[in-house]
Design a protein around this motif. Structure first.
Motif, mmCIF file in Angstrom:
data_model
loop_
_atom_site.group_PDB
_atom_site.id
_atom_site.type_symbol
_atom_site.label_atom_id
_atom_site.label_comp_id
_atom_site.label_asym_id
_atom_site.label_seq_id
_atom_site.Cartn_x
_atom_site.Cartn_y
_atom_site.Cartn_z
ATOM 1 N N ARG A 196 1.914 23.740 -25.078
ATOM 2 C CA ARG A 196 0.657 23.145 -25.549
ATOM 3 C C ARG A 196 0.620 21.645 -25.230
ATOM 4 N NH1 ARG A 196 -2.313 26.501 -28.694
ATOM 5 N NH2 ARG A 196 -1.160 28.227 -29.614
ATOM 6 N N ALA A 197 1.749 20.982 -25.406
ATOM 7 C CA ALA A 197 1.817 19.546 -25.135
ATOM 8 C C ALA A 197 1.894 19.257 -23.636
ATOM 9 C CB ALA A 197 3.026 18.944 -25.847
ATOM 10 N N LEU A 198 2.576 20.107 -22.904
ATOM 11 C CA LEU A 198 2.855 19.857 -21.484
ATOM 12 C C LEU A 198 1.693 20.242 -20.574
ATOM 13 C CD1 LEU A 198 5.229 18.905 -19.680
ATOM 14 C CD2 LEU A 198 5.930 21.290 -19.539
ATOM 15 N N VAL A 199 1.178 21.431 -20.729
ATOM 16 C CA VAL A 199 0.113 21.938 -19.855
ATOM 17 C C VAL A 199 -0.984 22.604 -20.683
ATOM 18 C CG1 VAL A 199 1.348 22.207 -17.665
ATOM 19 C CG2 VAL A 199 1.556 23.975 -19.403
ATOM 20 N N PRO A 200 -1.745 21.808 -21.413
ATOM 21 C CA PRO A 200 -2.768 22.393 -22.288
ATOM 22 C C PRO A 200 -3.859 23.153 -21.544
ATOM 23 C CG PRO A 200 -3.002 20.010 -22.190
ATOM 24 C CD PRO A 200 -1.723 20.349 -21.478
ATOM 25 N N VAL A 201 -3.992 22.937 -20.240
ATOM 26 C CA VAL A 201 -5.008 23.654 -19.462
ATOM 27 C C VAL A 201 -4.540 25.051 -19.080
ATOM 28 C CG1 VAL A 201 -6.021 21.535 -18.544
ATOM 29 C CG2 VAL A 201 -4.226 22.732 -17.238
ATOM 30 N N ALA A 202 -3.288 25.374 -19.329
ATOM 31 C CA ALA A 202 -2.741 26.676 -18.955
ATOM 32 C C ALA A 202 -2.992 27.717 -20.041
ATOM 33 C CB ALA A 202 -1.233 26.545 -18.710
ATOM 34 N N ALA A 203 -2.848 28.957 -19.643
ATOM 35 C CA ALA A 203 -2.823 30.078 -20.580
ATOM 36 C C ALA A 203 -1.444 30.710 -20.450
ATOM 37 C CB ALA A 203 -3.902 31.088 -20.233
ATOM 38 N N TRP A 204 -0.880 31.170 -21.540
ATOM 39 C CA TRP A 204 0.432 31.807 -21.467
ATOM 40 C C TRP A 204 0.521 32.925 -22.468
ATOM 41 C CZ3 TRP A 204 -0.439 26.746 -22.670
ATOM 42 C CH2 TRP A 204 -0.280 26.366 -23.992
ATOM 43 N N LYS A 205 1.453 33.844 -22.167
ATOM 44 C CA LYS A 205 1.675 34.947 -23.098
ATOM 45 C C LYS A 205 3.111 35.421 -22.990
ATOM 46 C CE LYS A 205 0.558 39.004 -20.427
ATOM 47 N NZ LYS A 205 0.144 40.362 -20.590
ATOM 48 N N THR A 242 16.314 45.803 -24.957
ATOM 49 C CA THR A 242 16.087 44.543 -24.254
ATOM 50 C C THR A 242 17.394 43.844 -23.911
ATOM 51 O OG1 THR A 242 15.059 42.363 -24.451
ATOM 52 C CG2 THR A 242 15.848 43.369 -26.494
ATOM 53 N N LYS A 243 17.332 42.973 -22.929
ATOM 54 C CA LYS A 243 18.454 42.077 -22.644
ATOM 55 C C LYS A 243 18.472 40.929 -23.641
ATOM 56 C CE LYS A 243 16.977 41.339 -18.578
ATOM 57 N NZ LYS A 243 16.711 40.783 -17.252
ATOM 58 N N GLY A 244 17.355 40.741 -24.335
ATOM 59 C CA GLY A 244 17.266 39.687 -25.331
ATOM 60 C C GLY A 244 16.717 38.380 -24.805
ATOM 61 N N ASP A 245 16.268 38.361 -23.552
ATOM 62 C CA ASP A 245 15.714 37.129 -23.002
ATOM 63 C C ASP A 245 14.223 37.050 -23.289
ATOM 64 O OD1 ASP A 245 15.075 39.224 -21.278
ATOM 65 O OD2 ASP A 245 15.272 38.008 -19.486
ATOM 66 N N LEU A 246 13.689 35.877 -23.185
ATOM 67 C CA LEU A 246 12.283 35.623 -23.475
ATOM 68 C C LEU A 246 11.539 35.440 -22.160
ATOM 69 C CD1 LEU A 246 9.965 34.881 -25.433
ATOM 70 C CD2 LEU A 246 10.827 32.542 -25.395
ATOM 71 N N ASP A 247 10.610 36.327 -21.872
ATOM 72 C CA ASP A 247 9.782 36.229 -20.677
ATOM 73 C C ASP A 247 8.391 35.771 -21.087
ATOM 74 O OD1 ASP A 247 11.717 37.253 -18.825
ATOM 75 O OD2 ASP A 247 11.307 39.252 -19.596
ATOM 76 N N VAL A 248 7.928 34.708 -20.431
ATOM 77 C CA VAL A 248 6.610 34.162 -20.715
ATOM 78 C C VAL A 248 5.901 33.933 -19.387
ATOM 79 C CG1 VAL A 248 5.337 32.219 -21.701
ATOM 80 C CG2 VAL A 248 7.392 33.071 -22.840
ATOM 81 N N ALA A 249 4.700 34.442 -19.269
ATOM 82 C CA ALA A 249 3.879 34.207 -18.087
ATOM 83 C C ALA A 249 2.937 33.051 -18.393
ATOM 84 C CB ALA A 249 3.083 35.457 -17.734
ATOM 85 N N ASP A 289 6.570 29.497 -4.210
ATOM 86 C CA ASP A 289 5.632 29.200 -3.143
ATOM 87 C C ASP A 289 4.450 28.416 -3.712
ATOM 88 O OD1 ASP A 289 3.886 31.119 -4.332
ATOM 89 O OD2 ASP A 289 4.667 32.710 -3.059
ATOM 90 N N ASP A 290 3.351 28.384 -3.000
ATOM 91 C CA ASP A 290 2.191 27.599 -3.422
ATOM 92 C C ASP A 290 1.407 28.232 -4.563
ATOM 93 O OD1 ASP A 290 2.812 25.694 -1.523
ATOM 94 O OD2 ASP A 290 1.423 26.509 -0.039
ATOM 95 N N ALA A 291 1.849 29.402 -5.039
ATOM 96 C CA ALA A 291 1.126 30.071 -6.110
ATOM 97 C C ALA A 291 2.044 30.632 -7.200
ATOM 98 C CB ALA A 291 0.280 31.208 -5.548
ATOM 99 N N PHE A 292 3.357 30.428 -7.064
ATOM 100 C CA PHE A 292 4.294 31.016 -8.020
ATOM 101 C C PHE A 292 5.549 30.155 -8.134
ATOM 102 C CE2 PHE A 292 7.937 33.628 -9.137
ATOM 103 C CZ PHE A 292 7.490 34.227 -10.298
ATOM 104 N N ALA A 293 6.031 30.015 -9.357
ATOM 105 C CA ALA A 293 7.316 29.362 -9.613
ATOM 106 C C ALA A 293 7.895 30.002 -10.879
ATOM 107 C CB ALA A 293 7.146 27.862 -9.809
ATOM 108 N N ALA A 294 9.199 30.186 -10.906
ATOM 109 C CA ALA A 294 9.867 30.772 -12.073
ATOM 110 C C ALA A 294 10.901 29.784 -12.596
ATOM 111 C CB ALA A 294 10.519 32.098 -11.716
ATOM 112 N N TYR A 295 11.092 29.814 -13.890
ATOM 113 C CA TYR A 295 11.994 28.876 -14.552
ATOM 114 C C TYR A 295 12.954 29.625 -15.468
ATOM 115 C CZ TYR A 295 8.510 25.685 -12.830
ATOM 116 O OH TYR A 295 7.674 24.993 -11.998
ATOM 117 N N ILE A 296 14.051 28.962 -15.765
ATOM 118 C CA ILE A 296 15.045 29.529 -16.681
ATOM 119 C C ILE A 296 14.652 29.203 -18.094
ATOM 120 C CG2 ILE A 296 17.459 29.438 -17.396
ATOM 121 C CD1 ILE A 296 18.121 28.807 -14.468
#
Length: 85
Positions: A22-31, A43-50, A78-85
């Protein structure tokens, strides 16, 4: 692991991430997605957020996320996707 064993920790981690986004990218939507988002699934117990933004805002959002999170080196970027830990 059973979902019930990680549910509380995942909920807390998501609440923290939600505040950061919310503080970093308020223009984004996430779930919250992935197996921890669905009660009862194993589950593996990890948190996946798009996180999504319009194409016009992707470069700026990616720059902010790059500064705040470590990249997932095992995923394509690429120019339309990035994944983070």
């Amino acid at each position: 692991v059973p979902w019930e064993e990680v549910a509380a920790a995942v909920d807390a981690a998501y609440a923290d991430l939600d505040s950061r986004l919310r503080a970093l990218v308020p223009v984004a939507a996430w779930k919250h997605d992935g197996s921890t988002a669905i009660p009862g699934l194993p589950t593996k117990g990890d948190l996946d957020v798009a996180v999504g933004v319009t194409a016009e805002r992707f470069a700026a959002a990616r720059a902010l996320l790059d500064a705040a999170f470590d990249p997932n080196e095992g995923s394509d970027r690429d120019d339309a996707f990035a994944a983070y830990i």
